[in-house]
Motif scaffolding. Structure first.
Motif, short mmCIF file in Angstrom:
data_model
loop_
_atom_site.label_atom_id
_atom_site.label_comp_id
_atom_site.label_asym_id
_atom_site.label_seq_id
_atom_site.Cartn_x
_atom_site.Cartn_y
_atom_site.Cartn_z
N PRO A 58 -5.39 -8.87 4.13
CA PRO A 58 -6.33 -10.10 4.78
C PRO A 58 -7.41 -9.45 5.76
CG PRO A 58 -3.95 -10.62 5.11
CD PRO A 58 -3.90 -9.41 4.52
N SER A 59 -7.33 -8.16 6.18
CA SER A 59 -8.46 -7.45 7.04
C SER A 59 -9.39 -7.06 6.15
CB SER A 59 -7.85 -6.41 8.19
OG SER A 59 -7.17 -5.54 7.27
N GLY A 60 -8.92 -6.77 4.86
CA GLY A 60 -10.17 -6.44 4.09
C GLY A 60 -9.69 -4.80 3.70
N LYS A 61 -8.87 -4.22 4.51
CA LYS A 61 -8.46 -2.97 4.08
C LYS A 61 -7.75 -2.87 2.78
CE LYS A 61 -7.82 -2.06 9.22
NZ LYS A 61 -7.03 -1.62 10.07
N ARG A 121 2.80 3.67 8.64
CA ARG A 121 2.38 4.25 7.36
C ARG A 121 3.54 4.12 6.33
NH1 ARG A 121 -1.65 7.71 8.37
NH2 ARG A 121 -2.34 8.08 10.53
N LEU A 122 5.04 3.95 6.67
CA LEU A 122 5.88 3.78 5.69
C LEU A 122 6.01 2.43 5.14
CD1 LEU A 122 9.28 5.52 7.65
CD2 LEU A 122 7.90 6.23 5.29
N SER A 123 5.40 1.60 5.99
CA SER A 123 5.07 0.08 5.31
C SER A 123 4.16 0.09 4.25
CB SER A 123 4.83 -0.97 6.47
OG SER A 123 5.74 -0.88 7.28
N VAL A 124 3.22 0.65 4.37
CA VAL A 124 2.04 1.22 3.45
C VAL A 124 2.70 1.79 2.13
CG1 VAL A 124 -0.11 2.02 2.57
CG2 VAL A 124 0.14 0.97 4.95
N HIS A 125 3.57 2.76 2.49
CA HIS A 125 4.21 3.50 1.48
C HIS A 125 5.09 2.43 0.58
CE1 HIS A 125 6.38 6.46 -0.92
NE2 HIS A 125 7.54 6.15 -0.14
N LYS A 132 -2.33 10.44 5.43
CA LYS A 132 -3.53 10.95 5.85
C LYS A 132 -4.51 10.14 6.49
CE LYS A 132 -2.92 15.00 2.81
NZ LYS A 132 -3.37 15.66 1.75
N VAL A 133 -4.45 8.81 6.26
CA VAL A 133 -5.50 8.03 6.62
C VAL A 133 -5.49 7.76 8.21
CG1 VAL A 133 -4.33 5.70 6.63
CG2 VAL A 133 -6.84 5.74 6.32
N GLY A 134 -6.93 7.68 8.82
CA GLY A 134 -6.86 7.51 10.15
C GLY A 134 -6.06 6.29 10.70
N GLU A 135 -5.62 6.30 11.94
CA GLU A 135 -4.84 5.00 12.48
C GLU A 135 -5.57 3.91 12.55
OE1 GLU A 135 -3.42 5.74 16.50
OE2 GLU A 135 -1.96 7.15 15.65
N ASP A 136 -7.02 4.01 12.53
CA ASP A 136 -7.91 2.73 12.51
C ASP A 136 -8.00 2.17 11.26
OD1 ASP A 136 -9.31 4.97 12.05
OD2 ASP A 136 -11.26 4.14 12.41
N GLU A 137 -7.74 2.90 10.12
CA GLU A 137 -7.82 2.30 8.92
C GLU A 137 -6.35 1.83 8.51
OE1 GLU A 137 -10.21 5.18 6.28
OE2 GLU A 137 -9.92 6.49 8.03
#
Length: 133
Positions: free
Chosen positions: A62-65, A40-44, A73-78
């Protein structure tokens, strides 16, 4: 001035990549507390770089996410994988170097009042933000 900031930012991006590599897949998602996990912090951090560079392009891993997700708040799978984040680091480190090469450091900062009066203030603020996290 850019000759000083470019290597400092490059080092910061390298350290970030090394930290991402140090986690195993389980720790990547579960180390920390609540929203304060490596994934999560990496995305931030990637989102913050894009924001302060005022980069308006759509960025996907690369995964398309998408990079543009609610990291708290996003789910772990996302959440992106470590490989996704490493690709994001490679991309945004290049964008950062381009930004640092092209800005007028003495120009007024008209976008981020909290970051200082000049673009130099934004450069320093973003670097401090990285180091804070």
């Amino acid at each position: 001035m850019k000759e000083e900031f470019i290597p400092q930012y490059a080092h910061t991006w390298r350290v970030f990549a090394r930290l991402v590599n140090d986690f195993d897949d389980h720790a990547w998602l579960h180390t920390g507390r609540k929203a304060i996990t490596p994934a999560r912090l990496s995305v931030h951090l990637l989102q913050a770089a894009k924001y302060y560079l005022e980069d308006r392009t759509e960025i996907a891993f690369p995964s398309g996410k998408p990079l543009d997700l609610d990291w708290e708040k996003v789910g772990e799978d996302e959440l992106p994988s470590r490989a996704d984040v490493l690709a994001g680091i490679a991309d945004l480190s290049g964008r950062t170097e381009h930004w640092l090469n092209g800005i007028d450091y003495a120009a007024p900062n008209t976008s981020f009042d909290w970051a200082g009066k000049t673009r130099l203030g934004v450069v320093i603020f973003l670097l401090r933000h990285f180091l804070f996290h």
